[in-house]
Design an enzyme around this catalytic site. Structure first.
Site, PDB file in Angstrom:
ATOM      1  N   LYS A  33       0.878  -1.183   0.000  1.00  0.00           N
ATOM      2  CA  LYS A  33       0.000   0.000   0.000  1.00  0.00           C
ATOM      3  C   LYS A  33       0.908   1.224   0.000  1.00  0.00           C
ATOM      4  CE  LYS A  33      -2.009   3.055   1.678  1.00  0.00           C
ATOM      5  NZ  LYS A  33      -1.772   4.422   1.139  1.00  0.00           N
ATOM      6  N   THR A  58      -0.425   8.611  12.366  1.00  0.00           N
ATOM      7  CA  THR A  58      -0.924   7.423  11.661  1.00  0.00           C
ATOM      8  C   THR A  58      -0.331   6.163  12.279  1.00  0.00           C
ATOM      9  OG1 THR A  58      -1.060   8.749   9.658  1.00  0.00           O
ATOM     10  CG2 THR A  58      -1.213   6.380   9.376  1.00  0.00           C
ATOM     11  N   GLY A  59       0.923   6.221  12.660  1.00  0.00           N
ATOM     12  CA  GLY A  59       1.570   5.067  13.285  1.00  0.00           C
ATOM     13  C   GLY A  59       0.842   4.629  14.542  1.00  0.00           C
ATOM     14  N   GLY A  70       5.860   6.000   8.279  1.00  0.00           N
ATOM     15  CA  GLY A  70       5.083   7.216   8.056  1.00  0.00           C
ATOM     16  C   GLY A  70       5.098   8.093   9.287  1.00  0.00           C
ATOM     17  N   GLY A  71       4.050   8.868   9.460  1.00  0.00           N
ATOM     18  CA  GLY A  71       3.994   9.844  10.547  1.00  0.00           C
ATOM     19  C   GLY A  71       3.550   9.227  11.864  1.00  0.00           C
ATOM     20  N   CYS A 105      13.457  11.343   7.171  1.00  0.00           N
ATOM     21  CA  CYS A 105      13.130  11.052   8.574  1.00  0.00           C
ATOM     22  C   CYS A 105      14.338  11.241   9.483  1.00  0.00           C
ATOM     23  CB  CYS A 105      12.541   9.652   8.720  1.00  0.00           C
ATOM     24  SG  CYS A 105      13.547   8.365   7.977  1.00  0.00           S
ATOM     25  N   GLU A 127       8.450  17.260  14.629  1.00  0.00           N
ATOM     26  CA  GLU A 127       9.057  16.962  13.332  1.00  0.00           C
ATOM     27  C   GLU A 127       8.371  17.822  12.269  1.00  0.00           C
ATOM     28  OE1 GLU A 127       7.983  13.261  11.276  1.00  0.00           O
ATOM     29  OE2 GLU A 127      10.107  12.939  10.946  1.00  0.00           O
ATOM     30  N   GLU A 175       7.977   2.730  11.718  1.00  0.00           N
ATOM     31  CA  GLU A 175       9.087   3.692  11.677  1.00  0.00           C
ATOM     32  C   GLU A 175       8.456   5.053  11.486  1.00  0.00           C
ATOM     33  OE1 GLU A 175      11.132   6.254  10.660  1.00  0.00           O
ATOM     34  OE2 GLU A 175      12.280   5.340   9.024  1.00  0.00           O
ATOM     35  N   GLU A 234      -0.522   7.425  -1.312  1.00  0.00           N
ATOM     36  CA  GLU A 234      -1.362   7.932  -2.402  1.00  0.00           C
ATOM     37  C   GLU A 234      -0.765   9.185  -3.035  1.00  0.00           C
ATOM     38  OE1 GLU A 234      -1.897   7.770   0.771  1.00  0.00           O
ATOM     39  OE2 GLU A 234      -3.387   9.184   1.539  1.00  0.00           O
TER      40      GLU A 234
HETATM   41  O1  TXE Z   1       1.914  10.437   6.405  1.00  0.00           O
HETATM   42  P1  TXE Z   1       1.033   9.223   6.880  1.00  0.00           P
HETATM   43  P2  TXE Z   1       1.546  11.892   5.924  1.00  0.00           P
HETATM   44  C1  TXE Z   1       5.849  12.355   8.837  1.00  0.00           C
HETATM   45  C2  TXE Z   1       6.096  13.794   8.459  1.00  0.00           C
HETATM   46  C3  TXE Z   1       4.834  14.173   7.774  1.00  0.00           C
HETATM   47  C4  TXE Z   1       3.827  13.424   8.602  1.00  0.00           C
HETATM   48  C5  TXE Z   1       2.513  13.152   7.949  1.00  0.00           C
HETATM   49  O2  TXE Z   1       6.273  14.569   9.618  1.00  0.00           O
HETATM   50  O3  TXE Z   1       4.620  15.546   7.784  1.00  0.00           O
HETATM   51  O4  TXE Z   1       4.453  12.198   8.861  1.00  0.00           O
HETATM   52  O5  TXE Z   1       2.698  12.692   6.646  1.00  0.00           O
HETATM   53  C6  TXE Z   1      -0.944   5.524   4.979  1.00  0.00           C
HETATM   54  N1  TXE Z   1      -4.293   3.034   7.960  1.00  0.00           N
HETATM   55  N2  TXE Z   1       6.404  11.412   7.899  1.00  0.00           N
HETATM   56  O6  TXE Z   1       0.232  12.339   6.446  1.00  0.00           O
HETATM   57  O7  TXE Z   1      -0.396   9.569   7.057  1.00  0.00           O
HETATM   58  C7  TXE Z   1      -0.816   6.562   3.896  1.00  0.00           C
HETATM   59  O8  TXE Z   1      -1.762   6.325   2.877  1.00  0.00           O
HETATM   60  C8  TXE Z   1      -3.315   2.558   7.175  1.00  0.00           C
HETATM   61  C9  TXE Z   1       7.519  10.666   8.376  1.00  0.00           C
HETATM   62  O9  TXE Z   1       1.716  11.929   4.469  1.00  0.00           O
HETATM   63  O10 TXE Z   1       1.752   8.630   8.013  1.00  0.00           O
HETATM   64  C10 TXE Z   1       0.631   6.360   3.485  1.00  0.00           C
HETATM   65  O11 TXE Z   1       0.734   5.234   2.643  1.00  0.00           O
HETATM   66  N3  TXE Z   1      -2.502   3.349   6.441  1.00  0.00           N
HETATM   67  C11 TXE Z   1       7.850   9.547   7.510  1.00  0.00           C
HETATM   68  C12 TXE Z   1       1.311   6.065   4.817  1.00  0.00           C
HETATM   69  O12 TXE Z   1       0.271   5.660   5.695  1.00  0.00           O
HETATM   70  C13 TXE Z   1      -2.696   4.674   6.504  1.00  0.00           C
HETATM   71  C14 TXE Z   1       7.631   9.656   6.075  1.00  0.00           C
HETATM   72  C15 TXE Z   1       2.033   7.248   5.436  1.00  0.00           C
HETATM   73  O13 TXE Z   1       1.120   8.289   5.592  1.00  0.00           O
HETATM   74  C16 TXE Z   1      -3.711   5.234   7.288  1.00  0.00           C
HETATM   75  C17 TXE Z   1       6.459  10.433   5.741  1.00  0.00           C
HETATM   76  C18 TXE Z   1      -4.529   4.354   8.045  1.00  0.00           C
HETATM   77  N4  TXE Z   1      -5.509   4.783   8.838  1.00  0.00           N
HETATM   78  C19 TXE Z   1       5.914  11.283   6.639  1.00  0.00           C
HETATM   79  N5  TXE Z   1      -3.666   6.574   7.145  1.00  0.00           N
HETATM   80  C20 TXE Z   1       9.057   8.748   7.880  1.00  0.00           C
HETATM   81  N6  TXE Z   1       9.008   8.039   9.002  1.00  0.00           N
HETATM   82  O14 TXE Z   1      10.028   8.702   7.148  1.00  0.00           O
HETATM   83  C21 TXE Z   1      -2.657   6.856   6.283  1.00  0.00           C
HETATM   84  N7  TXE Z   1      -2.072   5.706   5.888  1.00  0.00           N
END
Ligand code: TXE
Length: 507
Positions: free
Chosen positions: A183, A240-241, A236-237, A292, A396, A258, A186
């Site tokens: 996944k 969401t994590g 990701g963020g 990150c 962050e 992560e 998007e």
């Molecule tokens: O990431 P999201 P976002 C941090 C960075 C950024 C913030 C938010 O600070 O500003 O996160 O970014 C999927 N169930 N990082 O909103 O939401 C989503 O579709 C399952 C740090 O863009 O965390 C995407 O594929 N999946 C980071 C993925 O989660 C879900 C890199 C990441 O999106 C979901 C990027 C759900 N309920 C952003 N909701 C790093 N660690 O390197 C969203 N997603």
């Protein structure tokens, strides 16, 4: 520079490329000029259910999971070759979708080529069954540890390093015989779609990989709660994590996350000034700070601070921003209009907290840089007058923003305290001409990776991951393989005998 982008359909479910039953699609944008690159299919819960069902069936009924590691690792080797063969196209797609420079995209592809090669060797070690002897194991028993795949693995990836983050998960998951559901973000799905075509070309069984292009909200709940999913690996963020950890807890799935960082770069006055300026600028402004592990917090010894900060500001102003396909660009735009709006709100926050913006803090002036006017660019920004209580120092930003904190000369204790004063703990740097001091400080930092007298490098052989709220588990290295492996203890009695536990009348 023309390149053919992956075309619809973009959902790979049960070995077939299909579109969503709803007919929904989603545009993906070029951040360099805000134009629509193409549209991809938008999966919903029904497609997520179908992908899970197919992956489950494949995992439970095919011989994929019972094959020797050598058989699967040969496919990983083939994938490494294909990554190099397809590098020119894949790199362009990554640059168009993320905005990063072509050079950065090419580095990412070289890096993940090494990741595939590394796991092609590392997974072979799992064919070795560890024999346990001595201790409480009787001579009549053969006790062994064997390794098996976890099962159906959902891999959720972000937009800043789409190919790289996907391959860090994909290579160990496939090497160990799991069935995966991908996944991608998007915001940047294109390189992942292309990569899945490459997996099929490499010879991976079609049902071993399912691809869902979709927003997190539409397929996330299904992917993270369905009982047929065994593992979720997420990058990701933080927000969401947390949601994913909570969702997977209900069915006690294996879950690794992560979640980024707010990474300190500690600079001592015994560094060469020009070298230190270059180090700090590189640590924070590569990929416009959307990294990150970016060195977003400069923690600098007082006596060098003013000169260092002045030098960093000077260099930050000279960074050549531009379209990632232009070889003269040193860094690209932010990934999306939404992300730039978030960065702009951080600048407002910094101002309201009393910090001083020394450079940047705005979009490039459209009169001076008309070629950047349509894209999501944001100037490299240095913020001084910061202290640890400010949210701009704690949160962050994921943008080209450097905050500056100072410590008194020789006060290593404060340097360490400031560096560790974050809820995150992903990465950090220590820069010092004194090797013993650098090592001493590095060992005290509560961060998953610490660079000494450099910043940002990684290798497939070494574990990557964070302390604190940067996440749990590790990617890369041998631990990155363990995440996708179940360990089974086989206890085989060669001389079956009565156990004499229950003493019924007949015994
Ligand atoms: O990431 P999201 P976002 C941090 C960075 C950024 C913030 C938010 O600070 O500003 O996160 O970014 C999927 N169930 N990082 O909103 O939401 C989503 O579709 C399952 C740090 O863009 O965390 C995407 O594929 N999946 C980071 C993925 O989660 C879900 C890199 C990441 O999106 C979901 C990027 C759900 N309920 C952003 N909701 C790093 N660690 O390197 C969203 N997603």
């Amino acid at each position: 520079m023309s390149v053919s982008l992956p075309s619809r359909p973009t959902l790979l479910i049960d070995g077939k490329w299909i579109s969503a039953a709803s007919g929904d699609t989603r545009p993906t944008y070029n951040p360099a000029d805000a134009t629509v690159l193409t549209n991809v299919d938008e999966a919903g819960p029904a497609e997520a259910e179908a992908a899970i069902a197919s992956a489950r069936r494949f995992f439970d009924t095919s011989d994929w999971r019972t094959q020797s590691h050598a058989t699967r690792c040969a496919l990983l080797e083939r994938m490494a070759e294909l990554l190099q063969k397809h590098k020119p196209t894949l790199a362009k797609i990554e640059t168009l979708d993320t905005g990063k420079t072509l050079g950065e995209s090419e580095i990412d592809i070289d890096d993940v080529t090494n990741v595939f090669k590394f796991y092609a060797k590392e997974a072979l070690k799992l064919d070795h069954e560890k024999r346990i002897t001595g201790g409480s194991v009787p001579d009549s028993v053969v006790s062994r540890i064997i390794h098996e795949p976890v099962g159906v693995c959902v891999l959720i990836t972000p937009w800043n390093y789409p190919i790289l983050q996907l391959c860090w998960k994909l290579a160990p998951a496939l090497a160990t015989g799991n069935a995966v559901i991908i996944k991608p973000s998007e915001v940047t799905p294109l390189s992942s779609i292309y990569l899945v075509h490459m997996l099929l070309e490499a010879g991976f069984p079609p049902q071993s990989v399912q691809l869902l292009t979709a927003g997190g909200a539409s397929v996330g709940p299904t992917l993270t709660t369905n009982t047929d999913v065994d593992l979720v690996s997420f990058t990701g963020g933080l927000a969401t994590g947390r949601r994913i950890i909570q969702a997977t807890a209900e069915t006690v799935k294996r879950c690794t996350v992560e979640l980024g960082g707010k990474n300190p770069n500690v600079v001592f006055a015994d560094c060469d000034l020009e070298w230190a300026i270059d180090n700090v600028v590189t640590a924070v402004f590569v990929h416009s700070g959307q990294v990150c592990s970016s060195g977003a917090r400069l923690i600098v010894e007082q006596s060098i601070a003013d000169k260092l900060v002045a030098g960093v500001v000077e260099r930050a102003k000279q960074i050549r921003m531009g379209n990632g396909l232009d070889p003269t660009s040193e860094t690209g735009p932010l990934v999306s209009a939404e992300h730039r709006a978030k960065i702009e709100s951080f600048i407002e926050l910094a101002r309201s907290e009393g910090a001083k913006i020394l450079c940047g803090g705005t979009r490039p002036d459209p009169k001076e840089f008309p070629e950047l006017a349509q894209g999501y660019y944001f100037l490299p920004t240095v913020i001084d007058g910061c202290n640890r209580d400010m949210r701009i120092v704690q949160e962050e930003t994921f943008g080209p923003i450097l905050t500056v904190e100072r410590f008194k000369d020789g006060d290593e204790e404060t340097a360490v305290r400031l560096a560790n004063d974050t809820k995150y703990g992903l990465a950090g740097g220590v820069q010092s001409g004194n090797k013993e001091r650098a090592e001493r400080i590095a060992r005290q930092l509560r961060h998953g990776t610490v660079w000494v007298n450099t910043y940002g490098a990684y290798t497939a052989e070494a574990e990557w991951g964070g302390y604190g709220m940067s996440g749990n588990g590790r990617e890369l290295g041998s631990k990155g393989l363990d995440e996708y492996v179940e360990t089974k203890h086989l206890w085989v009695e060669d001389k079956p005998a009565l156990m004499h536990w229950f003493k019924g009348a007949r015994m």
